[in-house]
Design a protein around this motif. Structure first.
Motif, mmCIF file in Angstrom:
data_model
loop_
_atom_site.group_PDB
_atom_site.id
_atom_site.type_symbol
_atom_site.label_atom_id
_atom_site.label_comp_id
_atom_site.label_asym_id
_atom_site.label_seq_id
_atom_site.Cartn_x
_atom_site.Cartn_y
_atom_site.Cartn_z
ATOM 1 N N HIS A 133 0.825 -1.211 0.000
ATOM 2 C CA HIS A 133 0.000 0.000 0.000
ATOM 3 C C HIS A 133 0.862 1.265 0.000
ATOM 4 O O HIS A 133 0.448 2.311 -0.476
ATOM 5 C CB HIS A 133 -0.945 0.018 1.205
ATOM 6 C CG HIS A 133 -2.039 -0.994 1.096
ATOM 7 N ND1 HIS A 133 -2.239 -1.964 2.045
ATOM 8 C CD2 HIS A 133 -2.980 -1.198 0.146
ATOM 9 C CE1 HIS A 133 -3.264 -2.727 1.674
ATOM 10 N NE2 HIS A 133 -3.729 -2.279 0.528
ATOM 11 N N GLY A 161 -11.014 -0.099 0.849
ATOM 12 C CA GLY A 161 -11.607 -1.442 0.869
ATOM 13 C C GLY A 161 -12.433 -1.600 2.138
ATOM 14 O O GLY A 161 -11.973 -2.139 3.133
ATOM 15 N N TYR A 308 -16.429 -7.548 -5.219
ATOM 16 C CA TYR A 308 -15.409 -6.505 -5.394
ATOM 17 C C TYR A 308 -15.497 -5.927 -6.812
ATOM 18 O O TYR A 308 -15.440 -4.704 -7.022
ATOM 19 C CB TYR A 308 -14.066 -7.198 -5.153
ATOM 20 C CG TYR A 308 -12.804 -6.409 -5.383
ATOM 21 C CD1 TYR A 308 -12.586 -5.194 -4.741
ATOM 22 C CD2 TYR A 308 -11.792 -6.922 -6.205
ATOM 23 C CE1 TYR A 308 -11.391 -4.513 -4.931
ATOM 24 C CE2 TYR A 308 -10.604 -6.247 -6.395
ATOM 25 C CZ TYR A 308 -10.405 -5.036 -5.760
ATOM 26 O OH TYR A 308 -9.223 -4.369 -5.954
#
Ligand code: ARG
Length: 568
Positions: A133, A161, A308
């Motif tokens: 990330h 998320g 997703y």
């Protein structure tokens, strides 16, 4: 700025049956400056012109009228037309631009009127923010800055998320063992622990898994308890993420993550159904992508909950309408290559204008490989970014302590150097390459690193401060610039083009490598030439060069997201 390539193409187009635009495609910048500033490899024209490259090169050379305002010399060598530009005009142009634009040197407005979305960072709620990330956060922010610098209207989105079946699990875990944990302290560690525990339970007992699935369904349907617990996870996580964003000084224009699309997915399903794209498969609904040699994309699961990918499709619809984007860039690890290929393919069935579906771009980046023993942890445990950033700062502090213990404002400088080292390391090579995370390499002040560039910048700064210098192009004597000096100015000239290339390829490392080149070249210049000399003309010329180098280093690193220390 004067576009020399354009000018040269224009001159050549006068003597050839080719347009300026066609010629611009062929003209190159030779690696060896002895071969000119620009070169036209004539073998590329040989077939069409039915002549040998050597003859073509000679003919063009003869036909171009000299002297020419922009060109100082033309040579025909082995089928190459080597063009040397008029240095004086280039240098004057750089001086003008630098003096008028200062800290905006290199910027432009070619992007005016175009909307660019850069989606980056996008960590998952209740999970650690890890080194992967970090890469998207840092690369995405750099892309954002670069587009903005060229005048694009840029929108930075953190696609959190914060939705999905895992929250069904987490809610179940929280229900069962939440009271054993104090979530206020290190919430993400604790939530991760809860998540691991409930997962184990699911493996043992199928009915627990059903409860989890049910929870997510309930969450999607707006159940009060589930929503409240989920919100708690989200708030706690965001607070943790914010600490990291603060250290990195990263901001977003929108934090609309996956949950934002929870009420916007039905439309996706409806459109796909209307367009006959939905197939039933064991109770789930999928879009077949066999014709593209891809596995099908699941749009709804057998229990009716969304995926997703569906959220990504809803986001595309929403972003097209809300931002009217020309490009929507996803800075996401290459592990998700297939996901984006599938999503972008299915997006073509959403009745969107082609402008939008053509503007979807996945910018993949490589994994972070960890070098030192301390950082490689057991399988399954991810390394927390916050710890890495803190370690970077303390390592920088230790180096400063050793080299320059009396430095004023040590702490602030250590932060800029430590964080700068990490940021630069993330983009020092093509981003698709896996990155080696090695403290000794990235913090090496002599290496091709962030701290090296910072160090060169600080040198320029201290010279200029000593002389109380402010730029004045009138005091520059071009004839006093030696070889390195002219080469440096040519590099400085190319800065705007470098940023354009980096934007065209969505590749920030084009800028990082450029900055290393500039810093190295200045270092040679500095080693060969004293800056502060008796002769006022020479001194002012060298000071101006020093100022311009420092300015470009600062602007360039700023685009990458680094901060420059004033001292080091
Ligand atoms: N949250 C995801 C992860 O951490 C990344 C999201 C990428 N963006 C997207 N639109 N799918 O792996």
């Amino acid at each position: 700025m004067i576009d020399f390539k354009d000018k040269i193409a224009e001159e050549i187009s006068k003597v050839l049956e080719l347009t300026k635009e066609e010629l611009k495609e062929y003209i190159e910048i030779p690696k060896d400056t002895k071969m000119g500033d620009y070169a036209l490899p004539c073998f590329k024209l040989a077939k069409e012109m039915k002549k040998s490259p050597v003859i073509i090169a000679n003919e063009i050379k003869e036909k171009i009228e000299m002297p020419n305002k922009y060109i100082s010399k033309i040579e025909a060598v082995n089928g190459f037309l080597n063009i040397f530009i008029n240095n004086e005009i280039l240098i004057e142009n750089v001086l003008d631009e630098m003096e008028s634009k200062k800290e905006n040197y290199g910027s432009s407005n070619i992007g005016n009127g175009k909307n660019i979305i850069v989606e980056y960072s996008s960590p998952n709620i209740a999970k650690p923010f890890h080194v992967g990330h970090l890469r998207t956060t840092v690369i995405g922010r750099a892309l954002y800055n670069m587009y903005k610098f060229l005048g694009y209207n840029t929108i930075g989105i953190n696609h959190l998320g914060d939705w999905g079946t895992q929250f069904g699990k987490l809610i179940e875990g929280y229900k069962r063992f939440g009271n054993e944990y104090d979530l206020e302290e290190n919430p993400i560690d604790k939530l991760t622990e809860i998540y691991v525990r409930i997962n184990e339970l699911c493996k043992e007992d199928e009915s627990v898994l059903d409860d989890c699935r049910n929870n997510f369904k309930k969450l999607e349907d707006g159940d009060e308890y589930c929503t409240q617990v989920w919100q708690k996870f989200k708030d706690l996580s965001l607070k943790e993420f914010q600490r990291i964003y603060d250290i990195l000084d990263v901001h977003f224009d929108s934090n609309n993550g996956e949950s934002f699309y929870s009420d916007k997915m039905q439309e996706v399903v409806d459109i796909l159904r209307k367009n006959n794209k939905l197939l039933e498969s064991q109770g789930a609904e999928i879009v077949d992508l066999e014709y593209k040699n891809m596995p099908p994309l699941m749009v709804t699961k057998s229990n009716g909950s969304t995926t997703y990918a569906t959220r990504d499709l809803a986001a595309i619809l929403y972003r097209a309408r809300t931002y009217d984007f020309d490009k929507c860039i996803y800075v996401v690890a290459y592990e998700q290559n297939l996901h984006f290929k599938q999503v972008f393919e299915v997006a073509k069935f959403l009745d969107l204008d082609e402008k939008y579906t053509n503007g979807l771009i996945h910018v993949p980046y490589g994994m972070v490989r960890l070098k030192t023993g301390k950082m490689s942890t057991r399988e399954g445990t991810l390394i927390k970014l916050e710890d890495i950033l803190k370690e970077a700062i303390s390592r920088a502090q230790a180096i400063i302590e050793e080299k320059n213990p009396n430095l004023e404002g040590k702490e602030d400088i250590a932060k800029k150097v430590g964080i700068g080292a990490v940021i630069f390391n993330d983009m020092s090579n093509n981003i698709i390459k896996d990155e080696v995370f090695d403290w000794d390499i990235m913090l090496n002040f002599q290496g091709e690193t962030g701290p090296y560039i910072q160090y060169m910048y600080v040198r320029t700064k201290s010279i200029l401060e000593k002389e109380n210098y402010t730029m004045n192009k009138e005091t520059v004597d071009i004839s006093e610039l030696e070889e390195h000096g002219i080469e440096l100015i040519k590099q400085i000239y190319s800065f705007n083009d470098i940023v354009k290339q980096a934007v065209d390829k969505n590749e920030p490392s084009i800028i990082s490598r450029y900055l290393i080149d500039v810093a190295k070249l200045y270092s040679s210049f500095y080693n060969d030439n004293k800056i502060i000399v008796e002769d006022e003309k020479i001194k002012n010329t060298r000071l101006c060069l020093t100022y311009m180098v420092g300015n470009v280093l600062k602007i360039g690193t700023g685009l990458l997201g680094m901060e420059m220390p004033d001292r080091m």
